[in-house]
Design a protein around this motif. Structure first.
Motif, mmCIF file in Angstrom:
data_model
loop_
_atom_site.group_PDB
_atom_site.id
_atom_site.type_symbol
_atom_site.label_atom_id
_atom_site.label_comp_id
_atom_site.label_asym_id
_atom_site.label_seq_id
_atom_site.Cartn_x
_atom_site.Cartn_y
_atom_site.Cartn_z
ATOM 1 N N GLY A 1 -10.215 1.880 -6.612
ATOM 2 C CA GLY A 1 -11.543 2.412 -6.360
ATOM 3 C C GLY A 1 -11.730 3.661 -7.194
ATOM 4 O O GLY A 1 -10.887 3.969 -8.042
ATOM 5 N N PRO A 2 -12.806 4.407 -6.973
ATOM 6 C CA PRO A 2 -13.049 5.604 -7.784
ATOM 7 C C PRO A 2 -11.915 6.630 -7.700
ATOM 8 O O PRO A 2 -11.578 7.261 -8.686
ATOM 9 C CB PRO A 2 -14.329 6.189 -7.205
ATOM 10 N N ARG A 3 -11.316 6.808 -6.530
ATOM 11 C CA ARG A 3 -10.211 7.763 -6.368
ATOM 12 C C ARG A 3 -9.089 7.164 -5.529
ATOM 13 O O ARG A 3 -8.483 7.810 -4.696
ATOM 14 C CB ARG A 3 -10.721 9.053 -5.722
ATOM 15 N N SER A 4 -8.826 5.879 -5.755
ATOM 16 C CA SER A 4 -7.794 5.172 -5.013
ATOM 17 C C SER A 4 -6.938 4.371 -5.997
ATOM 18 O O SER A 4 -7.466 3.682 -6.871
ATOM 19 C CB SER A 4 -8.441 4.240 -3.995
ATOM 20 N N TRP A 5 -5.618 4.473 -5.838
ATOM 21 C CA TRP A 5 -4.682 3.841 -6.758
ATOM 22 C C TRP A 5 -3.609 3.095 -5.984
ATOM 23 O O TRP A 5 -3.173 3.549 -4.933
ATOM 24 C CB TRP A 5 -4.013 4.893 -7.639
ATOM 25 N N ARG A 6 -3.188 1.952 -6.507
ATOM 26 C CA ARG A 6 -2.057 1.223 -5.941
ATOM 27 C C ARG A 6 -0.868 1.461 -6.867
ATOM 28 O O ARG A 6 -0.960 1.234 -8.071
ATOM 29 C CB ARG A 6 -2.331 -0.266 -5.874
ATOM 30 N N ILE A 7 0.233 1.936 -6.294
ATOM 31 C CA ILE A 7 1.453 2.099 -7.076
ATOM 32 C C ILE A 7 2.444 1.049 -6.593
ATOM 33 O O ILE A 7 2.501 0.707 -5.414
ATOM 34 C CB ILE A 7 2.039 3.527 -6.978
ATOM 35 N N LYS B 1 12.011 -11.748 -6.570
ATOM 36 C CA LYS B 1 11.786 -10.345 -6.903
ATOM 37 C C LYS B 1 11.141 -9.629 -5.731
ATOM 38 O O LYS B 1 10.271 -10.183 -5.061
ATOM 39 C CB LYS B 1 10.877 -10.216 -8.129
ATOM 40 N N ARG B 2 11.559 -8.394 -5.475
ATOM 41 C CA ARG B 2 11.019 -7.583 -4.386
ATOM 42 C C ARG B 2 10.379 -6.326 -4.957
ATOM 43 O O ARG B 2 10.915 -5.704 -5.874
ATOM 44 C CB ARG B 2 12.120 -7.178 -3.406
ATOM 45 N N TYR B 3 9.234 -5.953 -4.382
ATOM 46 C CA TYR B 3 8.493 -4.773 -4.797
ATOM 47 C C TYR B 3 8.101 -3.963 -3.569
ATOM 48 O O TYR B 3 8.019 -4.503 -2.472
ATOM 49 C CB TYR B 3 7.205 -5.160 -5.530
ATOM 50 N N VAL B 4 7.854 -2.686 -3.756
ATOM 51 C CA VAL B 4 7.280 -1.852 -2.711
ATOM 52 C C VAL B 4 5.956 -1.338 -3.260
ATOM 53 O O VAL B 4 5.854 -0.976 -4.434
ATOM 54 C CB VAL B 4 8.227 -0.700 -2.299
ATOM 55 N N GLU B 5 4.920 -1.351 -2.418
ATOM 56 C CA GLU B 5 3.588 -0.911 -2.834
ATOM 57 C C GLU B 5 3.093 0.177 -1.905
ATOM 58 O O GLU B 5 3.376 0.155 -0.710
ATOM 59 C CB GLU B 5 2.594 -2.068 -2.790
ATOM 60 N N ARG B 6 2.344 1.105 -2.472
ATOM 61 C CA ARG B 6 1.698 2.156 -1.693
ATOM 62 C C ARG B 6 0.325 2.417 -2.280
ATOM 63 O O ARG B 6 0.104 2.229 -3.465
ATOM 64 C CB ARG B 6 2.494 3.462 -1.737
ATOM 65 N N THR B 7 -0.575 2.895 -1.444
ATOM 66 C CA THR B 7 -1.901 3.309 -1.890
ATOM 67 C C THR B 7 -1.930 4.823 -1.914
ATOM 68 O O THR B 7 -1.502 5.474 -0.976
ATOM 69 C CB THR B 7 -2.995 2.779 -0.950
ATOM 70 N N VAL B 8 -2.436 5.378 -3.026
ATOM 71 C CA VAL B 8 -2.535 6.825 -3.202
ATOM 72 C C VAL B 8 -3.996 7.165 -3.425
ATOM 73 O O VAL B 8 -4.668 6.541 -4.248
ATOM 74 C CB VAL B 8 -1.693 7.296 -4.409
ATOM 75 N N ARG B 9 -4.477 8.136 -2.712
ATOM 76 C CA ARG B 9 -5.853 8.601 -2.914
ATOM 77 C C ARG B 9 -5.809 9.905 -3.675
ATOM 78 O O ARG B 9 -5.008 10.785 -3.376
ATOM 79 C CB ARG B 9 -6.534 8.800 -1.575
ATOM 80 N N GLY B 10 -6.658 10.014 -4.698
ATOM 81 C CA GLY B 10 -6.700 11.210 -5.533
ATOM 82 C C GLY B 10 -6.866 10.822 -6.989
ATOM 83 O O GLY B 10 -7.404 9.761 -7.311
ATOM 84 N N GLU C 1 -2.091 12.385 -9.867
ATOM 85 C CA GLU C 1 -1.421 12.432 -8.563
ATOM 86 C C GLU C 1 -0.710 11.108 -8.267
ATOM 87 O O GLU C 1 0.397 11.086 -7.730
ATOM 88 C CB GLU C 1 -2.421 12.761 -7.460
ATOM 89 N N ALA C 2 -1.346 10.008 -8.657
ATOM 90 C CA ALA C 2 -0.736 8.691 -8.461
ATOM 91 C C ALA C 2 0.511 8.543 -9.329
ATOM 92 O O ALA C 2 1.518 7.977 -8.891
ATOM 93 C CB ALA C 2 -1.742 7.588 -8.791
ATOM 94 N N GLU C 3 0.480 9.071 -10.548
ATOM 95 C CA GLU C 3 1.646 9.021 -11.427
ATOM 96 C C GLU C 3 2.801 9.834 -10.846
ATOM 97 O O GLU C 3 3.951 9.413 -10.909
ATOM 98 C CB GLU C 3 1.291 9.526 -12.819
ATOM 99 N N ARG C 4 2.485 10.980 -10.274
ATOM 100 C CA ARG C 4 3.534 11.796 -9.639
ATOM 101 C C ARG C 4 4.146 11.063 -8.450
ATOM 102 O O ARG C 4 5.362 11.064 -8.266
ATOM 103 C CB ARG C 4 2.951 13.129 -9.167
ATOM 104 N N GLU C 5 3.299 10.454 -7.646
ATOM 105 C CA GLU C 5 3.783 9.727 -6.476
ATOM 106 C C GLU C 5 4.613 8.518 -6.897
ATOM 107 O O GLU C 5 5.619 8.192 -6.264
ATOM 108 C CB GLU C 5 2.616 9.298 -5.593
ATOM 109 N N MET C 6 4.219 7.851 -7.988
ATOM 110 C CA MET C 6 4.979 6.719 -8.479
ATOM 111 C C MET C 6 6.361 7.178 -8.950
ATOM 112 O O MET C 6 7.367 6.515 -8.687
ATOM 113 C CB MET C 6 4.267 5.994 -9.612
ATOM 114 N N ALA C 7 6.418 8.323 -9.626
ATOM 115 C CA ALA C 7 7.708 8.859 -10.068
ATOM 116 C C ALA C 7 8.608 9.137 -8.867
ATOM 117 O O ALA C 7 9.806 8.826 -8.893
ATOM 118 C CB ALA C 7 7.496 10.120 -10.893
#
Length: 71
Positions: A9-15, A27-36, A40-46
């Motif tokens: 969305g405009p300020r919502s990211w899936r990592i 294959k296994r993945y973990v997903e999270r939604t980050v708002r901002g 900020e999403a890149e930092r949270e992904m790191a």
């Protein structure tokens, strides 16, 4: 690929970070939604990738139901 960012969305990211393969070879993945912002999403992904690398993420070591019962 260790991680991926997708705008939702405009300020919502899936990592998404790769955990590895389970006992069945899937294959296994973990997903999270980050708002901002994307930054900020890149930092949270790191942080998430480091968490997975250090084995702090519960899904990094998946158990079968039988293994859980044995414990």
């Amino acid at each position: 690929m260790r991680g991926h960012i997708q705008q939702r969305g405009p300020r919502s990211w899936r990592i998404k970070a790769y955990l590895g393969r389970d006992g069945g070879g899937r294959k296994r993945y973990v997903e999270r939604t980050v708002r901002g912002t994307r930054r900020e999403a890149e930092r949270e992904m790191a942080r998430l990738v480091v968490e997975v690398d250090e084995g702090r993420h519960a899904a990094a070591a998946p158990l079968t139901f039988g293994e859980l019962l044995d414990r």
